[in-house]
Enzyme design. Structure first.
Site, PDB file in Angstrom:
ATOM      1  N   TYR A 182       3.103   5.104   6.605  1.00 22.37           N
ATOM      2  CA  TYR A 182       3.563   4.262   5.499  1.00 22.37           C
ATOM      3  C   TYR A 182       4.898   3.597   5.846  1.00 22.37           C
ATOM      4  O   TYR A 182       5.036   2.377   5.759  1.00 22.37           O
ATOM      5  CB  TYR A 182       3.689   5.071   4.205  1.00 22.37           C
ATOM      6  CG  TYR A 182       4.407   4.314   3.110  1.00 22.37           C
ATOM      7  CD1 TYR A 182       3.823   3.200   2.520  1.00 22.37           C
ATOM      8  CD2 TYR A 182       5.678   4.695   2.679  1.00 22.37           C
ATOM      9  CE1 TYR A 182       4.479   2.490   1.527  1.00 22.37           C
ATOM     10  CE2 TYR A 182       6.340   3.991   1.689  1.00 22.37           C
ATOM     11  CZ  TYR A 182       5.736   2.889   1.117  1.00 22.37           C
ATOM     12  OH  TYR A 182       6.384   2.185   0.136  1.00 22.37           O
ATOM     13  N   TYR A 188       0.894  -1.156   0.000  1.00 22.65           N
ATOM     14  CA  TYR A 188       0.000   0.000   0.000  1.00 22.65           C
ATOM     15  C   TYR A 188       0.930   1.203   0.000  1.00 22.65           C
ATOM     16  O   TYR A 188       1.600   1.479   1.003  1.00 22.65           O
ATOM     17  CB  TYR A 188      -0.907  -0.007   1.229  1.00 22.65           C
ATOM     18  CG  TYR A 188      -1.873   1.149   1.239  1.00 22.65           C
ATOM     19  CD1 TYR A 188      -3.021   1.116   0.450  1.00 22.65           C
ATOM     20  CD2 TYR A 188      -1.642   2.271   2.017  1.00 22.65           C
ATOM     21  CE1 TYR A 188      -3.908   2.181   0.448  1.00 22.65           C
ATOM     22  CE2 TYR A 188      -2.525   3.330   2.018  1.00 22.65           C
ATOM     23  CZ  TYR A 188      -3.660   3.286   1.230  1.00 22.65           C
ATOM     24  OH  TYR A 188      -4.538   4.339   1.222  1.00 22.65           O
ATOM     25  N   THR A 189       1.024   1.895  -1.116  1.00 21.57           N
ATOM     26  CA  THR A 189       2.063   2.913  -1.286  1.00 21.57           C
ATOM     27  C   THR A 189       1.564   4.351  -1.255  1.00 21.57           C
ATOM     28  O   THR A 189       2.354   5.268  -1.485  1.00 21.57           O
ATOM     29  CB  THR A 189       2.804   2.689  -2.622  1.00 21.57           C
ATOM     30  OG1 THR A 189       1.860   2.761  -3.691  1.00 21.57           O
ATOM     31  CG2 THR A 189       3.515   1.355  -2.630  1.00 21.57           C
ATOM     32  N   LYS A 243       5.600  -0.426   6.549  1.00 19.98           N
ATOM     33  CA  LYS A 243       6.579  -1.180   5.746  1.00 19.98           C
ATOM     34  C   LYS A 243       7.635  -1.806   6.647  1.00 19.98           C
ATOM     35  O   LYS A 243       8.053  -2.946   6.431  1.00 19.98           O
ATOM     36  CB  LYS A 243       7.229  -0.277   4.701  1.00 19.98           C
ATOM     37  CG  LYS A 243       6.348   0.096   3.542  1.00 19.98           C
ATOM     38  CD  LYS A 243       6.043  -1.081   2.643  1.00 19.98           C
ATOM     39  CE  LYS A 243       7.277  -1.447   1.825  1.00 19.98           C
ATOM     40  NZ  LYS A 243       7.043  -2.575   0.919  1.00 19.98           N
TER      41      LYS A 243
END
Length: 161
Positions: A143, A79-80, A147
């Site tokens: 984010y 999910y960027t 990650k």
């Protein structure tokens, strides 16, 4: 020698085949594997293959790994959307941590090697030098944190073995 590689990506790269440049997965597929090694790569695009990818947190790619005999999985999926991750942390963690955990378990069960593509967002961005794998991670946003948690899932499982 035949090598079966599963390339997981969040990009719908089917429309981009033959175009110069493009995403990292396209580069890996078109330039690296196809040109240099003449290998067949199965592309798994969760957005193309599943309308409900985010809620499944990589469930469908786990199914793909379970039913096929791969030698290697390269995970480029994530999910960027950095900005939306801040307002939707549950989605970012579902994909970037839980999805990776599910994929690691599937690879572990089938003794498949996993290459996971990360991001420089796991670092603070405050260094004047280039980052290296050995540098201390210190993400500042959701984010990057999600990650990093995905990376930690991989590290924890590999240390258990």
């Amino acid at each position: 020698m035949t090598l079966r590689i599963l390339l997981s990506t969040q990009e719908t790269i089917y429309e981009k085949k033959g175009s110069p440049g493009g995403s990292l997965p396209l580069f890996l597929y078109a330039d690296f594997f196809a040109s240099e090694f003449n290998l067949k790569v199965d592309i798994y695009d969760p957005l193309y293959n599943s309308k409900d990818y985010i809620n499944n947190s990589n469930f469908n790619i786990v199914e793909e790994v379970n039913v096929n005999n791969y030698d290697l999985v390269i995970n480029c999926a994530a999910y960027t959307n950095v900005d939306k991750a801040e307002s939707h942390p549950d989605v970012a963690y579902a994909v970037n941590q839980n999805g990776v955990r599910n994929l690691v378990r599937a690879c572990e069960i089938h003794t498949i090697r996993l290459i996971h593509i990360s991001t420089d967002y796991i670092f603070s961005g405050n260094s004047n030098n280039s980052y290296h794998e050995e540098d201390t991670a210190s993400p500042i946003g959701v984010y990057g944190k999600s990650k990093l948690e995905g990376e930690n899932e991989i590290i924890e499982r590999s240390e258990e073995q």
